[in-house]
Enzyme design. Sequence first.
Site, PDB file in Angstrom:
ATOM      1  N   ASP A 187      -5.714   2.231   6.352  1.00  0.00           N
ATOM      2  CA  ASP A 187      -6.601   2.489   7.482  1.00  0.00           C
ATOM      3  C   ASP A 187      -6.053   3.581   8.390  1.00  0.00           C
ATOM      4  OD1 ASP A 187      -4.486   0.691   8.588  1.00  0.00           O
ATOM      5  OD2 ASP A 187      -5.693   0.894  10.405  1.00  0.00           O
ATOM      6  N   ASP A 220       6.739   4.033   3.566  1.00  0.00           N
ATOM      7  CA  ASP A 220       7.020   5.074   4.557  1.00  0.00           C
ATOM      8  C   ASP A 220       8.518   5.035   4.834  1.00  0.00           C
ATOM      9  OD1 ASP A 220       6.710   7.029   6.454  1.00  0.00           O
ATOM     10  OD2 ASP A 220       5.894   5.723   7.986  1.00  0.00           O
ATOM     11  N   LYS A 235       5.593   8.088   0.386  1.00  0.00           N
ATOM     12  CA  LYS A 235       5.687   9.362   1.110  1.00  0.00           C
ATOM     13  C   LYS A 235       6.953  10.092   0.696  1.00  0.00           C
ATOM     14  CE  LYS A 235       3.172   8.192   5.257  1.00  0.00           C
ATOM     15  NZ  LYS A 235       3.134   8.254   6.716  1.00  0.00           N
ATOM     16  N   ASP A 242       0.820  -1.213   0.000  1.00  0.00           N
ATOM     17  CA  ASP A 242       0.000   0.000   0.000  1.00  0.00           C
ATOM     18  C   ASP A 242       0.855   1.266   0.000  1.00  0.00           C
ATOM     19  OD1 ASP A 242       0.944  -0.399   2.595  1.00  0.00           O
ATOM     20  OD2 ASP A 242      -1.031  -0.347   3.539  1.00  0.00           O
ATOM     21  N   ARG A 282     -10.607   2.285   5.463  1.00  0.00           N
ATOM     22  CA  ARG A 282     -10.059   1.580   4.299  1.00  0.00           C
ATOM     23  C   ARG A 282     -10.963   1.716   3.079  1.00  0.00           C
ATOM     24  NH1 ARG A 282      -5.704  -1.579   5.975  1.00  0.00           N
ATOM     25  NH2 ARG A 282      -5.835  -2.500   8.034  1.00  0.00           N
TER      26      ARG A 282
HETATM   27  P1  5GP Z   1       7.472   1.219   6.537  1.00  0.00           P
HETATM   28  O1  5GP Z   1       7.981  -0.135   6.946  1.00  0.00           O
HETATM   29  O2  5GP Z   1       7.680   1.529   5.083  1.00  0.00           O
HETATM   30  O3  5GP Z   1       7.926   2.330   7.425  1.00  0.00           O
HETATM   31  O4  5GP Z   1       5.939   1.188   6.835  1.00  0.00           O
HETATM   32  C1  5GP Z   1       5.104   0.678   5.943  1.00  0.00           C
HETATM   33  C2  5GP Z   1       3.825   0.245   6.590  1.00  0.00           C
HETATM   34  O5  5GP Z   1       3.422   1.133   7.660  1.00  0.00           O
HETATM   35  C3  5GP Z   1       2.779   0.312   5.535  1.00  0.00           C
HETATM   36  O6  5GP Z   1       2.694  -0.922   4.860  1.00  0.00           O
HETATM   37  C4  5GP Z   1       1.565   0.690   6.346  1.00  0.00           C
HETATM   38  O7  5GP Z   1       0.969  -0.498   6.816  1.00  0.00           O
HETATM   39  C5  5GP Z   1       2.079   1.497   7.510  1.00  0.00           C
HETATM   40  N1  5GP Z   1       2.002   2.954   7.239  1.00  0.00           N
HETATM   41  C6  5GP Z   1       3.034   3.812   7.092  1.00  0.00           C
HETATM   42  N2  5GP Z   1       2.600   5.056   6.853  1.00  0.00           N
HETATM   43  C7  5GP Z   1       1.248   4.993   6.841  1.00  0.00           C
HETATM   44  C8  5GP Z   1       0.209   5.971   6.623  1.00  0.00           C
HETATM   45  O8  5GP Z   1       0.411   7.169   6.390  1.00  0.00           O
HETATM   46  N3  5GP Z   1      -1.062   5.514   6.668  1.00  0.00           N
HETATM   47  C9  5GP Z   1      -1.360   4.210   6.923  1.00  0.00           C
HETATM   48  N4  5GP Z   1      -2.651   3.866   6.956  1.00  0.00           N
HETATM   49  N5  5GP Z   1      -0.411   3.268   7.118  1.00  0.00           N
HETATM   50  C10 5GP Z   1       0.876   3.655   7.084  1.00  0.00           C
HETATM   51 MG    MG Z   2       1.218  -2.354   4.893  1.00  0.00          MG
END
Ligand code: 5GP
Ligand code: MG
Length: 158
Positions: free
Chosen positions: A140, A84, A112, A81, A146
């Site tokens: 979510d 981040d 992002k 999805d 969602r």
């Molecule tokens: P990462 O491991 O890239 O830091 O985090 C990724 C996961 O964190 C995504 O798959 C998601 O589940 C959650 N996440 C990070 N940022 C957001 C956001 O702005 N909104 C939502 N709903 N989930 C996020």
């Molecule tokens: Mg995720």
Amino acid sequence: MAVAINRDLEPLTPHRPVLLLSVLNGAIVVTGQILPHLHFPLLLDSVQVSRYGSEVAGGVLQWRLHPRESVRGTVVLLLDDILDEGVTLKALQEYCLREGAAAVHTAVMVRKQRSRSVDVRVDYVALDVPDRFVFGYGLDARGLGRNAPGIFALPEDV
Ligand code: 5GP
Ligand code: MG
């Protein structure tokens, strides 16, 4: 995003289907939307993971659902999805390679705009968004939202 994925993966699949791994639950909408636009043989499977603490940069994942299809020898397309920090995608990428995937391509619905300490390669991005908490279209906000029919940012003061 589908056009770019077709361009790259169609030539790789004359003999063996691509394994599309959808990262649940967040990727559920983008998976359903992109599927009818992919024009090469593929198997669809899902994974579900969450992170053990956001400070862990090594990619320690808590698995809720492993893929049922074998990734050994296959070209994998990971579809998540949101990118981040990049920890989740990086760890899933490494998992697939450890399990013997022939190649791993990565796609995210949303990226992002922020700096990242994790060195993660993302091949396909549908949409870049500001560094805000976003929800909708599968993403979510505390379990809700969602089903929101677009991608929205939470107000910054809540
Ligand atoms: P990462 O491991 O890239 O830091 O985090 C990724 C996961 O964190 C995504 O798959 C998601 O589940 C959650 N996440 C990070 N940022 C957001 C956001 O702005 N909104 C939502 N709903 N989930 C996020
Ligand atoms: Mg995720």
